[in-house]
Design a protein around this motif. Sequence first.
Motif, PDB file in Angstrom:
ATOM      1  N   PRO A 453      35.961  37.328  89.963  1.00 35.11           N
ATOM      2  CA  PRO A 453      37.407  37.613  89.882  1.00 35.11           C
ATOM      3  C   PRO A 453      37.740  38.609  88.783  1.00 35.11           C
ATOM      4  O   PRO A 453      38.606  39.459  88.937  1.00 35.11           O
ATOM      5  CB  PRO A 453      38.020  36.224  89.605  1.00 35.11           C
ATOM      6  N   GLU A 454      37.024  38.504  87.641  1.00 41.73           N
ATOM      7  CA  GLU A 454      37.281  39.438  86.539  1.00 41.73           C
ATOM      8  C   GLU A 454      36.912  40.862  86.942  1.00 41.73           C
ATOM      9  O   GLU A 454      37.638  41.818  86.668  1.00 41.73           O
ATOM     10  CB  GLU A 454      36.492  39.021  85.303  1.00 41.73           C
ATOM     11  N   GLN A 455      35.762  41.008  87.610  1.00 45.31           N
ATOM     12  CA  GLN A 455      35.354  42.341  88.080  1.00 45.31           C
ATOM     13  C   GLN A 455      36.325  42.864  89.127  1.00 45.31           C
ATOM     14  O   GLN A 455      36.675  44.032  89.146  1.00 45.31           O
ATOM     15  CB  GLN A 455      33.937  42.266  88.659  1.00 45.31           C
ATOM     16  N   SER A 456      36.767  41.987  89.996  1.00 45.97           N
ATOM     17  CA  SER A 456      37.690  42.395  91.048  1.00 45.97           C
ATOM     18  C   SER A 456      38.992  42.902  90.453  1.00 45.97           C
ATOM     19  O   SER A 456      39.516  43.938  90.852  1.00 45.97           O
ATOM     20  CB  SER A 456      37.963  41.222  91.992  1.00 45.97           C
ATOM     21  N   LYS A 457      39.525  42.158  89.483  1.00 46.63           N
ATOM     22  CA  LYS A 457      40.772  42.578  88.855  1.00 46.63           C
ATOM     23  C   LYS A 457      40.604  43.919  88.148  1.00 46.63           C
ATOM     24  O   LYS A 457      41.465  44.783  88.208  1.00 46.63           O
ATOM     25  CB  LYS A 457      41.248  41.515  87.870  1.00 46.63           C
ATOM     26  N   LEU A 458      39.485  44.082  87.490  1.00 45.09           N
ATOM     27  CA  LEU A 458      39.221  45.323  86.775  1.00 45.09           C
ATOM     28  C   LEU A 458      39.171  46.500  87.736  1.00 45.09           C
ATOM     29  O   LEU A 458      39.733  47.556  87.487  1.00 45.09           O
ATOM     30  CB  LEU A 458      37.904  45.206  86.003  1.00 45.09           C
ATOM     31  N   LEU A 459      38.521  46.283  88.905  1.00 46.84           N
ATOM     32  CA  LEU A 459      38.359  47.376  89.852  1.00 46.84           C
ATOM     33  C   LEU A 459      39.655  47.686  90.594  1.00 46.84           C
ATOM     34  O   LEU A 459      39.955  48.831  90.881  1.00 46.84           O
ATOM     35  CB  LEU A 459      37.251  47.031  90.849  1.00 46.84           C
TER      36      LEU A 459
END
Length: 472
Positions: A453-459
């Motif tokens: 989820p953290e990577q998704s939000k960042l991207l």
Amino acid sequence: MPVYTLLLVGTAFGAIIYGAWRKLSSERSHPFVTLHVSPDSAVLPRSEDGERSKTPPRSLAELVREKVPSLGSESTFKGVWWLPGGHLQTMYCSVGDFTKVDPVVYERKLLQLPDEGIVAVDISPPFTSEPIAKGENVLLVAHGLTGGSHEAYVRALVARVTQSKDKAGLGFRAVVLNFRGCNGTPLVTPRLYHAGSSDDVRHVVLWICHTFPDCRLYGAGFSLGGNILAKYAGEEGDQCPLQALVTLANPWDFLEGSHYLPSTFLGRHVYRYVLGGALRRLLQLHAKVFLEASGLPISRSQLENVLQRPSITLRAWDELITAPLYGFDGPYDYYAKISSSRHVQNIRIPCLAINSRDDPITGSENLPLRQIRECPWVVLAVTRTGGHLGWFERGPDGRIARWYVEPVEQLLGAFVDYGLENRQKPRGVVDGADADLVRQDGRPDVGFRVLSPEQSKLLVSGVEVSKLFSGW
């Protein structure tokens, strides 16, 4: 008033008058649906379980004729009087207000692929409200040109098939594949997608089979997405993991379609610019990735030229961008190689294709009638009208609805009740060097990594949602 607006208004008025006359004259003498089947329609294999195995097996053609009355000789289409003919049915896909119909709640997962590109899968019902259960029926959905899970034509089907069984629904889980760069999917490599991108389908199929190991997987593709899924099914042949496939408004033969589109007045002056412009707008959304990439087979000056043009036709786009970017020898080589009509004879799963005779985008000469007569696994239903992904009619409650939802729902329900034999699914294995990477057993080129989820939000942060051309 702009020239294109005048053309559209004048054409719309003329189409209403002409279409109403044709509607009145043709309905009396022609059935709404014409079925094209092989004389040797395949007998459907079934699981050996309980009551289902006690009834005689049926061929695909028999099952469609017996269990899908919406495609029968008595089928009706209660068309909207002010949307007669393919042009207006098609245009309404883009200009109609569908914001208050068929609400769907999705949960999004971002999948990183082996080439580091990203696709987004939108799942409904979300895992947060409906945890994974054993033996689920999962529907993989592929959208049309520059579309996504938000499209009204996608939501119309997803909202119906995911209705729970206690509400007289099918209780399916839907997984909508948003292709690279579409519908807010981050683009991190200089590669979008094209009408033959069946390679990305394999990665998503592996994720579904890894996530739902006991599922029965079905497919539904709209327009360009229908071509991709039909091409995928033909390429996989006997190894295709889909239980069955439905395509709607599949263009089938892009080479034939490339000649048809400029042969009509609206095709020459409107449609080919709209389609080319939608693809160019998708590139503009992600221009930075391409302009900063090195080693592309397209020069920076050519990219800038395409990005800055006031308009571009579909063929010009394919000549300047698609063909060189994906290694095709010009647009006609691209059209020939990505057409699903070339793969019909290799399809080995039950497939229903629905096309409209008055589709103004593809025409009717692109339909693979000869190939279907020789393929026992495909049934083609050609409707008298409906346009390209339109099929708008008056529903039982008087509201405008999409006709195709009912036959697709009837067919999927018939397949479930019949008890199709479970297909062998690809098996995912964890990469020894990377615990987050799952690869297909025996196919190291197929794999995925679920981003956190953290990577998704960042991207996703700062990425404009590409709801840039809606409806087709």
